[in-house]
Write a protein that holds these residues in place. Sequence first.
Motif, PDB file in Angstrom:
ATOM      1  N   THR A   7       0.979  -1.042  -0.394  1.00 20.80           N
ATOM      2  CA  THR A   7       0.297   0.164   0.303  1.00 20.80           C
ATOM      3  C   THR A   7       0.679   1.485   0.075  1.00 20.80           C
ATOM      4  O   THR A   7       1.746   1.325   1.005  1.00 20.80           O
ATOM      5  N   ILE A   8       0.785   1.926  -1.177  1.00 21.35           N
ATOM      6  CA  ILE A   8       1.929   3.922  -1.022  1.00 21.35           C
ATOM      7  C   ILE A   8       0.421   4.434  -1.303  1.00 21.35           C
ATOM      8  O   ILE A   8       0.132   4.341  -1.477  1.00 21.35           O
ATOM      9  N   THR A   9       1.458   5.633  -0.183  1.00 23.30           N
ATOM     10  CA  THR A   9       0.738   6.266  -0.451  1.00 23.30           C
ATOM     11  C   THR A   9       0.856   7.497  -0.623  1.00 23.30           C
ATOM     12  O   THR A   9       2.483   7.480  -0.866  1.00 23.30           O
ATOM     13  N   ALA A  10       0.307   8.957  -0.764  1.00 24.26           N
ATOM     14  CA  ALA A  10       0.883  10.311  -1.135  1.00 24.26           C
ATOM     15  C   ALA A  10       0.628  11.694  -0.342  1.00 24.26           C
ATOM     16  O   ALA A  10      -0.665  10.943   0.010  1.00 24.26           O
ATOM     17  N   THR A  11       1.362  12.229   0.193  1.00 22.40           N
ATOM     18  CA  THR A  11       1.087  13.456   1.012  1.00 22.40           C
ATOM     19  C   THR A  11       2.071  14.677   0.201  1.00 22.40           C
ATOM     20  O   THR A  11       2.987  14.532  -0.580  1.00 22.40           O
ATOM     21  N   VAL A  12       0.719  15.955  -0.481  1.00 20.36           N
ATOM     22  CA  VAL A  12       1.555  16.625  -1.674  1.00 20.36           C
ATOM     23  C   VAL A  12       1.333  17.821  -0.568  1.00 20.36           C
ATOM     24  O   VAL A  12      -0.061  18.479  -0.278  1.00 20.36           O
TER      25      VAL A  12
END
Length: 324
Positions: A206-211
């Motif tokens: 499970t790969i997540t992103a925060t921008v």
Amino acid sequence: MKKFVAILLTLMLVLGIGAAVAEETYSDVSSVTVKKVYKLTNANMSSPAETFTLEQVGAGRVTDGDATSAPALGTITGAIFAKGAATVDGTTGNITIALPTYEKVGVYEYTLREVAGKTVGVAYYGKDILLKVTVIEQGGKVRVAAVHTESGEGDDTAKRDNFPNEYSAGDLNVTKTVAGNLGDQSKKFNFTVTFTKPDGKDVNSTITATVAGVDATDFNIAWDDKGTYTYTFQLAHGQKASFANLPYGVSYTVTEAAADGYTTTKAGDSGTINAAEHTAAFTNTKEGSIDTGVTTENLPYVLLIGFVVLAGAALLIKRKAHNN
């Protein structure tokens, strides 16, 4: 009399020891348990669900006894781990190997090997495991089993019942800096990141992103037929985008769209995940001359001209007054 008592006590001690040895018994085992230890290489990562199992490689061998062949092992189960189960210290699961029925006493050996999966970031145990079963006569045939690492050679210290597997993942951070006297620190710059997975492998993490400090709800990895996934985002000065729990082996390339008047320097914009943290740093610089009208270099000359004009005006006024 004392000598006779001493001899009697000695005989009783010897007979007692012999009886103790004769009474040593072993319990028959119908299966062997091999422990799998699922570990995290780096903290704060989340492992994918995984099942580890073993298989018998080749036929069994008879190393002592009258048997001409070794019966094949029975069912081998898998050690099942749920998503996020691995820890830095390791979480244990069991693989069970059913032993066959043996017709003759003797020593039987089997080579086991872990079935290698395709999950990116998971290290599978690649060494051979030796299973040794000794069948003895004890009012009926009794199976005694031991598990060894690799070839099983050496003394009893080579025996073990647990074998490790590791999940390795890291983070990618993309940072933005705006510099220069004409650099607009409120301007948002356009970025694209492309992830590529290894050929023939599956990414189950499970790969997540925060921008810019906000969870990217539109970030949803769906690998194309080339094994790539592309995502676009924007960053202003001092902001960063973070992509977490990328398994080791996934490669990345970060690009920035050209912005008029800005020069771009970058570092770490491409690579392969192989550490706890990677950084792709982008700096956009825009410099320009500042037009202030009268520059300090021309000021003395302007003052001189102004003085001459004022002097001329004063002289003209004086002559006019004298003529009147």
